[in-house]
Design a protein around this motif. Sequence first.
Motif, short mmCIF file in Angstrom:
data_model
loop_
_atom_site.label_atom_id
_atom_site.label_comp_id
_atom_site.label_asym_id
_atom_site.label_seq_id
_atom_site.Cartn_x
_atom_site.Cartn_y
_atom_site.Cartn_z
N THR A 1 0.83 -1.21 0.00
CA THR A 1 0.00 0.00 0.00
C THR A 1 0.86 1.26 0.00
N ALA A 2 1.94 1.25 0.80
CA ALA A 2 2.83 2.41 0.85
C ALA A 2 3.44 2.68 -0.52
N LEU A 3 3.87 1.63 -1.21
CA LEU A 3 4.42 1.81 -2.55
C LEU A 3 3.33 2.20 -3.54
N GLY A 4 2.11 1.72 -3.30
CA GLY A 4 1.00 2.14 -4.14
C GLY A 4 0.75 3.64 -4.02
N VAL A 5 0.94 4.18 -2.81
CA VAL A 5 0.79 5.63 -2.61
C VAL A 5 1.86 6.39 -3.38
N VAL A 6 3.10 5.87 -3.35
CA VAL A 6 4.18 6.49 -4.12
C VAL A 6 3.82 6.48 -5.61
N ASP B 1 3.02 9.55 -8.38
CA ASP B 1 3.68 9.60 -9.68
C ASP B 1 2.64 9.72 -10.79
N ASP B 2 1.60 8.89 -10.74
CA ASP B 2 0.54 8.93 -11.75
C ASP B 2 -0.19 10.28 -11.73
N PHE B 3 -0.46 10.78 -10.53
CA PHE B 3 -1.21 12.02 -10.41
C PHE B 3 -0.45 13.20 -11.02
N ILE B 4 0.86 13.23 -10.79
CA ILE B 4 1.68 14.31 -11.35
C ILE B 4 1.70 14.22 -12.88
N GLY C 1 6.44 11.70 -14.07
CA GLY C 1 5.76 12.11 -12.85
C GLY C 1 6.75 12.56 -11.80
N LEU C 2 6.88 11.80 -10.72
CA LEU C 2 7.87 12.11 -9.70
C LEU C 2 9.27 12.06 -10.30
N THR C 3 10.16 12.86 -9.78
CA THR C 3 11.55 12.75 -10.20
C THR C 3 12.09 11.40 -9.72
N ALA C 4 13.19 10.96 -10.33
CA ALA C 4 13.79 9.70 -9.91
C ALA C 4 14.14 9.73 -8.43
N THR C 5 14.65 10.88 -7.97
CA THR C 5 15.00 11.02 -6.56
C THR C 5 13.77 10.91 -5.67
N GLY C 6 12.69 11.56 -6.07
CA GLY C 6 11.46 11.52 -5.30
C GLY C 6 10.90 10.11 -5.18
N LYS C 7 10.95 9.38 -6.30
CA LYS C 7 10.44 8.01 -6.29
C LYS C 7 11.30 7.12 -5.40
N TYR C 8 12.62 7.26 -5.51
CA TYR C 8 13.52 6.44 -4.69
C TYR C 8 13.35 6.74 -3.21
N VAL C 9 13.16 8.01 -2.88
CA VAL C 9 12.97 8.38 -1.47
C VAL C 9 11.72 7.68 -0.92
#
Length: 357
Positions: free
Chosen positions: A92-97, A101-104, A113-121
Amino acid sequence: MRQILFSAMIALAVSITLTPLLIKLFTRRKVGQEIRADGPASHQAKRGTPTMGGIAILVGMWAGYLGAHLIGIRHDAEGISVSGLLVLGLATALGVVGFLDDFIKIRKQRNLGLTATGKYVGQLAAAVVFGILALRYPASGLTPGSRHMSYVRDVETISFGVVGFLLVVSFLVVAWSNAVNITDGLDGLAAGSMSFALGAYVIITFWQYTNACATTPGAGCYNVRDPLDLALVCAAGTGACVGFLWWNAAPAKIFMGDTGSLALGGLLAGLSITTRTELLTAVVGALFFAEILSVLLQIVVFRTTRNRLFKMAPFHHHFELSKWAETTVIIRFWLLAGIASAVGLMLFYGEYLAAIG
């Protein structure tokens, strides 16, 4: 066994019912997928197809899991476990990430969507929290996670400290979530392939339950906490994927998006850790492993030789550009996923026979 069937059936029913409602909602609100410009030309026709269908998969998984427990109360079945909640919580937590990403992507109408850094964080934060909690809540001397490396069971000669364990967990979570995310590039490919992998894990976890050291001590028994509850998680995941696949099969009426692919990758990573099968998962999920490996090889070969190993990576696009029909690629990759899952089960059972022999 009854609980496992209930879990799968409820998840399938919720997923297959909720998905068309999401299609109508997202179509009305013009929540459509952006397509990468450098992809196969045939994919441009998919632009605007509703996305974020992974919501239905996540809701289906939770409904199947909790619904099976509600029904199980009447039959004195085992209750909700820490292991089951941890694995579903990680997914679920990764689904939120993935949702962010999809929303952006939708909000900015672009394929990034999210930057690579944002997704990795986001992925690493979910992994670290999962890893810390997995070493807590002991029961009968077992915690959901183990500091040992595992193949089909813990390898006692390879042990990690807390920091080492968290690094391994972080690697597995990032690797598997990105592997499934990369595989999700053709209609139904990720959902169908994941159905095979999770179906194999239903068998693995149920076998661990029937041969658990806590209840059936002896040669070949398994020291895994809450294997039956993990079987419910696997069954719910399988049912949710199959229900979603009904609408996601080519030509897809909706895509799971990163919401679904990151969640499913996290589910596979969490199961590999809690079932003590971290290395075996590379066989069961060999298709996902091959997909992300094709991207890494493409990068390495291109940077060293300035030539491309594949016409396009991940390598399912290579076959599309080699004039294979999309449905041909999908079905053949499903077959490969099914074979990989079967080989994983054979290795799992072979190890059991060796242990009792």
